[in-house]
Design a protein around this motif. Structure first.
Motif, PDB file in Angstrom:
ATOM      1  N   MET A   1      22.133 -11.705  50.321  1.00 26.55           N
ATOM      2  CA  MET A   1      23.641 -11.662  49.883  1.00 26.55           C
ATOM      3  C   MET A   1      24.056 -10.339  48.446  1.00 26.55           C
ATOM      4  SD  MET A   1      26.574 -14.204  49.489  1.00 26.55           S
ATOM      5  CE  MET A   1      25.925 -14.975  51.304  1.00 26.55           C
ATOM      6  N   THR A   2      24.770  -9.293  48.459  1.00 22.46           N
ATOM      7  CA  THR A   2      24.633  -8.544  47.406  1.00 22.46           C
ATOM      8  C   THR A   2      26.247  -8.992  46.728  1.00 22.46           C
ATOM      9  OG1 THR A   2      26.740  -7.444  49.163  1.00 22.46           O
ATOM     10  CG2 THR A   2      23.837  -6.529  49.030  1.00 22.46           C
ATOM     11  N   THR A   3      26.168 -10.290  46.319  1.00 18.82           N
ATOM     12  CA  THR A   3      27.029 -10.522  45.173  1.00 18.82           C
ATOM     13  C   THR A   3      26.447 -11.554  43.897  1.00 18.82           C
ATOM     14  OG1 THR A   3      27.353 -13.107  46.212  1.00 18.82           O
ATOM     15  CG2 THR A   3      28.837 -11.384  47.423  1.00 18.82           C
ATOM     16  N   HIS A   4      26.075 -11.365  42.957  1.00 19.59           N
ATOM     17  CA  HIS A   4      26.034 -12.416  42.080  1.00 19.59           C
ATOM     18  C   HIS A   4      26.708 -13.104  41.558  1.00 19.59           C
ATOM     19  CE1 HIS A   4      25.127  -7.852  40.861  1.00 19.59           C
ATOM     20  NE2 HIS A   4      24.135  -8.327  39.431  1.00 19.59           N
ATOM     21  N   ALA A   5      27.219 -13.210  42.439  1.00 21.74           N
ATOM     22  CA  ALA A   5      28.921 -15.027  42.394  1.00 21.74           C
ATOM     23  C   ALA A   5      27.455 -16.056  43.473  1.00 21.74           C
ATOM     24  CB  ALA A   5      29.465 -14.905  42.780  1.00 21.74           C
ATOM     25  N   HIS A   6      27.025 -15.103  43.944  1.00 25.52           N
ATOM     26  CA  HIS A   6      26.053 -16.603  45.115  1.00 25.52           C
ATOM     27  C   HIS A   6      24.820 -15.992  45.024  1.00 25.52           C
ATOM     28  CE1 HIS A   6      29.957 -17.015  46.608  1.00 25.52           C
ATOM     29  NE2 HIS A   6      30.437 -16.134  47.232  1.00 25.52           N
ATOM     30  N   ASN A   7      24.463 -15.217  44.381  1.00 23.21           N
ATOM     31  CA  ASN A   7      22.826 -14.676  44.112  1.00 23.21           C
ATOM     32  C   ASN A   7      22.290 -13.881  43.336  1.00 23.21           C
ATOM     33  OD1 ASN A   7      20.457 -14.646  45.499  1.00 23.21           O
ATOM     34  ND2 ASN A   7      20.560 -12.744  46.696  1.00 23.21           N
ATOM     35  N   PRO A   8      22.635 -14.390  41.897  1.00 22.30           N
ATOM     36  CA  PRO A   8      22.385 -14.041  40.917  1.00 22.30           C
ATOM     37  C   PRO A   8      20.546 -13.098  40.116  1.00 22.30           C
ATOM     38  CG  PRO A   8      22.748 -15.931  40.378  1.00 22.30           C
ATOM     39  CD  PRO A   8      23.436 -16.055  41.696  1.00 22.30           C
ATOM     40  N   TYR A  31      28.797   7.681  42.253  1.00 24.04           N
ATOM     41  CA  TYR A  31      29.753   7.213  42.539  1.00 24.04           C
ATOM     42  C   TYR A  31      28.886   5.999  43.696  1.00 24.04           C
ATOM     43  CZ  TYR A  31      32.832  11.005  41.767  1.00 24.04           C
ATOM     44  OH  TYR A  31      33.972  11.688  40.982  1.00 24.04           O
ATOM     45  N   VAL A  32      30.298   4.898  43.655  1.00 26.47           N
ATOM     46  CA  VAL A  32      29.093   3.660  43.932  1.00 26.47           C
ATOM     47  C   VAL A  32      30.397   2.806  45.054  1.00 26.47           C
ATOM     48  CG1 VAL A  32      27.876   1.462  44.051  1.00 26.47           C
ATOM     49  CG2 VAL A  32      27.199   3.256  42.226  1.00 26.47           C
ATOM     50  N   PRO A  33      29.385   3.044  46.676  1.00 24.81           N
ATOM     51  CA  PRO A  33      31.025   2.829  47.714  1.00 24.81           C
ATOM     52  C   PRO A  33      30.675   1.135  47.190  1.00 24.81           C
ATOM     53  CG  PRO A  33      28.690   2.999  48.646  1.00 24.81           C
ATOM     54  CD  PRO A  33      28.374   3.607  47.471  1.00 24.81           C
ATOM     55  N   THR A  34      31.723   0.237  47.824  1.00 20.21           N
ATOM     56  CA  THR A  34      32.078  -0.295  46.364  1.00 20.21           C
ATOM     57  C   THR A  34      32.946  -1.702  47.494  1.00 20.21           C
ATOM     58  OG1 THR A  34      32.172   0.322  44.776  1.00 20.21           O
ATOM     59  CG2 THR A  34      32.781  -1.821  44.503  1.00 20.21           C
ATOM     60  N   GLY A  35      32.217  -3.235  47.579  1.00 21.59           N
ATOM     61  CA  GLY A  35      33.414  -4.480  48.315  1.00 21.59           C
ATOM     62  C   GLY A  35      33.251  -5.277  47.527  1.00 21.59           C
ATOM     63  N   GLY A  36      32.400  -6.100  47.711  1.00 20.91           N
ATOM     64  CA  GLY A  36      31.745  -7.056  46.485  1.00 20.91           C
ATOM     65  C   GLY A  36      32.302  -7.057  45.749  1.00 20.91           C
ATOM     66  N   GLY A  37      31.653  -5.736  45.272  1.00 19.09           N
ATOM     67  CA  GLY A  37      31.376  -5.151  43.416  1.00 19.09           C
ATOM     68  C   GLY A  37      29.972  -5.549  43.092  1.00 19.09           C
ATOM     69  N   HIS A  77      44.530  -7.054  38.499  1.00 22.10           N
ATOM     70  CA  HIS A  77      43.309  -7.895  38.354  1.00 22.10           C
ATOM     71  C   HIS A  77      43.230  -7.769  40.359  1.00 22.10           C
ATOM     72  CE1 HIS A  77      46.126 -11.204  40.054  1.00 22.10           C
ATOM     73  NE2 HIS A  77      45.601 -11.215  41.065  1.00 22.10           N
ATOM     74  N   PRO A  78      41.660  -7.312  39.926  1.00 23.26           N
ATOM     75  CA  PRO A  78      41.161  -7.330  41.825  1.00 23.26           C
ATOM     76  C   PRO A  78      40.864  -7.890  42.934  1.00 23.26           C
ATOM     77  CG  PRO A  78      39.015  -7.864  40.446  1.00 23.26           C
ATOM     78  CD  PRO A  78      40.468  -7.857  39.353  1.00 23.26           C
ATOM     79  N   PRO A  93      39.551  -8.136  50.443  1.00 20.76           N
ATOM     80  CA  PRO A  93      40.434  -8.038  49.843  1.00 20.76           C
ATOM     81  C   PRO A  93      40.359  -9.338  48.550  1.00 20.76           C
ATOM     82  CG  PRO A  93      40.337  -9.434  51.303  1.00 20.76           C
ATOM     83  CD  PRO A  93      39.184  -8.624  51.861  1.00 20.76           C
ATOM     84  N   ARG A  94      39.359 -10.167  48.628  1.00 23.23           N
ATOM     85  CA  ARG A  94      39.333 -10.564  47.476  1.00 23.23           C
ATOM     86  C   ARG A  94      37.683 -10.678  46.638  1.00 23.23           C
ATOM     87  NH1 ARG A  94      42.457 -13.228  50.648  1.00 23.23           N
ATOM     88  NH2 ARG A  94      44.376 -13.120  49.792  1.00 23.23           N
ATOM     89  N   PRO A  95      36.827  -9.594  45.838  1.00 24.74           N
ATOM     90  CA  PRO A  95      35.615  -9.505  45.542  1.00 24.74           C
ATOM     91  C   PRO A  95      35.190 -10.884  44.726  1.00 24.74           C
ATOM     92  CG  PRO A  95      36.825  -7.027  44.695  1.00 24.74           C
ATOM     93  CD  PRO A  95      37.723  -8.149  45.996  1.00 24.74           C
TER      94      PRO A  95
END
Length: 202
Positions: A1-8, A31-37, A77-78, A93-95
């Protein structure tokens, strides 16, 4: 999972993207394609660890661009409630790492670029046709953002942008599902002929 919130801890491995870009030298923007951040945050961290001063640019589909729109000042805010993009890999929509991504971009001197779906698809075609690289639309969106910034005068001749190309084109074939967009099937016997015709067009 590419999120720091769940997999730091797991995301620390993605820092290598930034350090490898930094090792190339001379890069002025990434330039980085960004979804969850998450990928952007890790890339920026890797750049920083390598003392690279490249600006980090968040690229998102215009139909779902909470991070990019926050960076342009349109949102405080994002987070958004509605979205319309067809770029499946970036429909967040809520990264979960949105705030961290905004902070990483701002601290690097970067910015956000919302890109139309159609421009991402055109960039996907361009990469396949000219470089032989078939990426998903979510990745091609970053190249489309570079083109957009050049056209708007944000990038000049002295800049050396780097584009992070993430996933393979087979991850998202949605744009090819319509009957009028489906590729013509090719048999193994036809490949040499088709290849010759394609090479003659270059």
């Amino acid at each position: 999972m590419t999120t720091h919130a769940h997999n730091p801890h797991g995301m620390r491995g993605a820092d290598a993207i930034g350090t490898e870009i930094a090792a190339r030298g001379g890069i002025t923007q990434v330039y980085v394609p960004t979804g969850g951040g998450g990928l952007l945050v890790a890339t920026a961290r890797g750049l920083g660890a390598a003392a690279c001063r490249a600006a980090v640019i968040s690229t998102q589909p215009a139909g779902c661009a909470p991070i990019a729109r926050t960076l342009t000042g349109e949102l405080s805010h994002p987070s958004i409630d509605e979205w319309s993009t067809h770029i499946s890999g970036l429909m967040l929509p809520r990264p979960p790492d949105g705030e961290a991504a905004v902070a990483a971009v701002r601290s690097s001197g970067g910015w956000g670029v919302p890109v139309a779906d159609e421009d991402a698809w055109a960039a996907q075609d361009l990469l396949a046709r000219t470089e032989g690289i078939f990426v998903e639309p979510a990745a091609a969106l970053a190249l489309a953002a570079v083109r957009q910034d050049v056209e708007q005068g944000r990038l000049g001749a002295a800049d050396q942008p780097c584009v992070v190309l993430t996933g393979h084109g087979l991850k998202d074939l949605g744009r090819f599902t319509a009957s009028d967009r489906r590729p013509t099937p090719t048999t193994t016997e036809e490949i040499p002929q088709r290849l010759t015709r394609w090479l003659q067009q270059l």
